[in-house]
Scaffold this active site. Structure first.
Site, PDB file in Angstrom:
ATOM      1  CG  ASN A  76      -0.411  -0.179   2.523  1.00 29.48           C
ATOM      2  OD1 ASN A  76       0.626  -0.796   2.673  1.00 29.48           O
ATOM      3  ND2 ASN A  76      -1.069   0.358   3.534  1.00 29.48           N
ATOM      4  CB  CYS A  87      -5.379  -1.285  -1.522  1.00 21.83           C
ATOM      5  SG  CYS A  87      -6.648  -0.506  -0.531  1.00 21.83           S
ATOM      6  CD  GLU A  89      -5.439  -5.848  -1.112  1.00 17.67           C
ATOM      7  OE1 GLU A  89      -4.835  -4.759  -1.036  1.00 17.67           O
ATOM      8  OE2 GLU A  89      -6.229  -6.240  -0.241  1.00 17.67           O
ATOM      9  CB  CYS A 128      -8.921  -4.528  -3.076  1.00 21.68           C
ATOM     10  SG  CYS A 128      -7.683  -3.230  -2.880  1.00 21.68           S
TER      11      CYS A 128
HETATM   12  N1  THU Z   1      -5.294  -1.441   2.660  1.00 18.73           N
HETATM   13  C1  THU Z   1      -4.785  -2.250   1.682  1.00 18.73           C
HETATM   14  O1  THU Z   1      -3.673  -2.036   1.191  1.00 18.73           O
HETATM   15  N2  THU Z   1      -5.540  -3.293   1.278  1.00 18.73           N
HETATM   16  C2  THU Z   1      -6.762  -3.600   1.777  1.00 18.73           C
HETATM   17  O2  THU Z   1      -7.436  -4.466   1.250  1.00 18.73           O
HETATM   18  C3  THU Z   1      -7.274  -2.908   2.946  1.00 18.73           C
HETATM   19  C4  THU Z   1      -6.595  -1.628   3.263  1.00 18.73           C
HETATM   20  C5  THU Z   1      -4.502  -0.280   3.074  1.00 18.73           C
HETATM   21  C6  THU Z   1      -5.089   1.045   2.652  1.00 18.73           C
HETATM   22  C7  THU Z   1      -4.493   1.968   3.681  1.00 18.73           C
HETATM   23  O3  THU Z   1      -3.191   2.332   3.240  1.00 18.73           O
HETATM   24  C8  THU Z   1      -4.337   1.101   4.919  1.00 18.73           C
HETATM   25  O4  THU Z   1      -4.428  -0.241   4.464  1.00 18.73           O
HETATM   26  C9  THU Z   1      -5.399   1.347   5.971  1.00 18.73           C
HETATM   27  O5  THU Z   1      -6.660   1.266   5.450  1.00 18.73           O
END
Ligand code: THU
Length: 173
Positions: A76, A87, A89, A128
């Site tokens: 992320n 994110c 993913e 995602c």
């Molecule tokens: N986040 C992800 O990278 N993937 C997810 O599926 C859930 C959330 C990240 C986004 C943000 O940078 C942090 O987690 C908190 O939400």
């Protein structure tokens, strides 16, 4: 008689219905995962180290396994203007889609670390899931999803199974 039958069918069709949508996942102790999947989960965990998450301090990593055996990772990437971040993913899948557009993604592992500890089975956010689904439909092959936890790993057989009643390409035709 036939007329009565049609009337009845019509009535039955328009009664309120309740359906139960079910999703099946398998939960494995980490040590019981097949070796290739364990390696993919470990790659996702390692990718959390490249996360840029100064705001949430929630470090997420994702590892996409391509059909030819290549692994593309992402983490992320946050931004002071919060919605501008992305994110893990999506970073991984968009990178894979850009670098290897013709090679299907067959599995995606996701891991997260916060306060120095792995999160037990991180679950992907809604946006995602939509991108996971698009990747799966783009290549027409199920993409296995592995949600890493130090104790247990949740495994879903496809992205679609994580997004019931989904909106997809079929809705635009
Ligand atoms: N986040 C992800 O990278 N993937 C997810 O599926 C859930 C959330 C990240 C986004 C943000 O940078 C942090 O987690 C908190 O939400």
């Amino acid at each position: 008689m036939l007329f009565l039958y049609f009337c009845l069918c019509h009535l039955v069709c328009y009664f309120m219905k309740e359906i139960k949508l079910e999703t099946k996942v398998r939960i494995y102790p980490f040590s019981e995962l097949p070796e290739g999947e364990r390696e993919l989960a470990e790659a996702a965990l390692k990718a959390t180290g490249q996360s840029y998450a100064p705001y949430s301090k929630f470090h997420v990593g994702a590892a996409a396994l391509l059909e030819n055996g290549l692994v593309v990772t992402g983490s992320n990437q946050e931004n002071a203007a919060y919605p501008s971040g992305l994110c893990a993913e999506r970073v991984a899948l968009f990178h894979a889609g850009h670098q290897y557009p013709d090679i299907p993604v067959v599995a995606l592992a996701i891991a997260a670390v916060t306060n120095g500890h792995p999160v037990e089975s991180i679950t992907p956010c809604g946006a995602c899931r939509q991108v996971l689904l698009e990747t799966e439909q783009r290549y027409g092959k199920p993409m296995k999803i592995l949600l890493f936890g130090a104790k247990e790993v949740v495994v879903a057989e496809s992205a679609e199974s994580l997004l019931p009643l989904c909106f997809g390409a079929k809705d635009l035709t």
